[in-house]
Design a protein around this motif. Sequence first.
Motif, short mmCIF file in Angstrom:
data_model
loop_
_atom_site.label_atom_id
_atom_site.label_comp_id
_atom_site.label_asym_id
_atom_site.label_seq_id
_atom_site.Cartn_x
_atom_site.Cartn_y
_atom_site.Cartn_z
N LEU A 25 -6.14 12.94 -2.22
CA LEU A 25 -4.75 12.47 -2.23
C LEU A 25 -3.81 13.55 -1.70
O LEU A 25 -2.87 13.27 -0.95
N LEU A 29 -1.42 13.04 1.47
CA LEU A 29 0.02 13.28 1.40
C LEU A 29 0.46 14.31 2.43
O LEU A 29 1.52 14.18 3.05
N GLN A 252 -5.64 7.53 2.48
CA GLN A 252 -4.38 7.55 3.24
C GLN A 252 -3.48 6.39 2.81
O GLN A 252 -2.27 6.54 2.68
N ALA A 255 -1.83 7.28 -0.48
CA ALA A 255 -0.68 8.18 -0.28
C ALA A 255 0.55 7.39 0.14
O ALA A 255 1.65 7.60 -0.39
#
Length: 263
Positions: A25, A29, A252, A255
């Motif tokens: 994560l 991000l 992704q 995020a």
Amino acid sequence: MRHATTITVANQKGGTGKTTTAYNLAYALSNEEKKVLLVDFDPQGNLTLCFGIEQPDKLDVSMFNIMNAVMGDEPLPSPDQYLHSQGNIDLIPSNIELSVAEMNLRDEMGGEKTLAALLEPMKMQYDFIIIDTNPSLGLLTINALAASDSVLIPVNPQLWSATGLTQLLNIIVKVKKRINPRISIEGILMTMCDVRTNLYKEAFRLIEDYYGDRIRIFETQIPLSVKVGEANFYSQSIMEFHPKSKVAGAYQGLAKELINHGG
């Protein structure tokens, strides 16, 4: 001006993908141009290993030393002694010594806010702070909850039990009432999902029945894949190791879901 959203990744069960989720994560991000601080708050130091630090127990400065300095009202080590960086991500590492700090917390007045005291001045430097916790509901996890804005709960459908999740939710409620009124539950993240199996379908149905009306269940689900273990072995995020994999795409997506939700 930055002011980090602090998220604890917690579940007292092992094998739910806490460390893998925290690590990937953070990378997802950073791909969204966010500055991230990873905090390894588990004496096993698995997140530190994932980050490429091969011998955490030989670190000169780790979370243990920093916590001791905070508890002793002593000057903190300078950040360049304990922050390890990869691109847009910094890590505060941990090792087995942190279990000693956990014992010391029992005798510390206001000990449950020790991590919060460390992280609060750092919030202006980051968009997100992500805390990886050990598989228990002890003082380290309570410290992490006391320092956080929200909790992300990874759930492995193969290991899920309503009882285990209820215990964690009860602890979060107590922390909210007694220590940290701002804390909320970010959501439940389904990890290691093999959507073809009846076990997954039944577990997901039960989670929706138990919690769907009061806790967000992330739309993003993390697929089961051997690539994740391989990436961890090589101290790489799944985005680096296999960027076109379904798991990389899922993290992704997670995020983006977090950012769009106001995180």
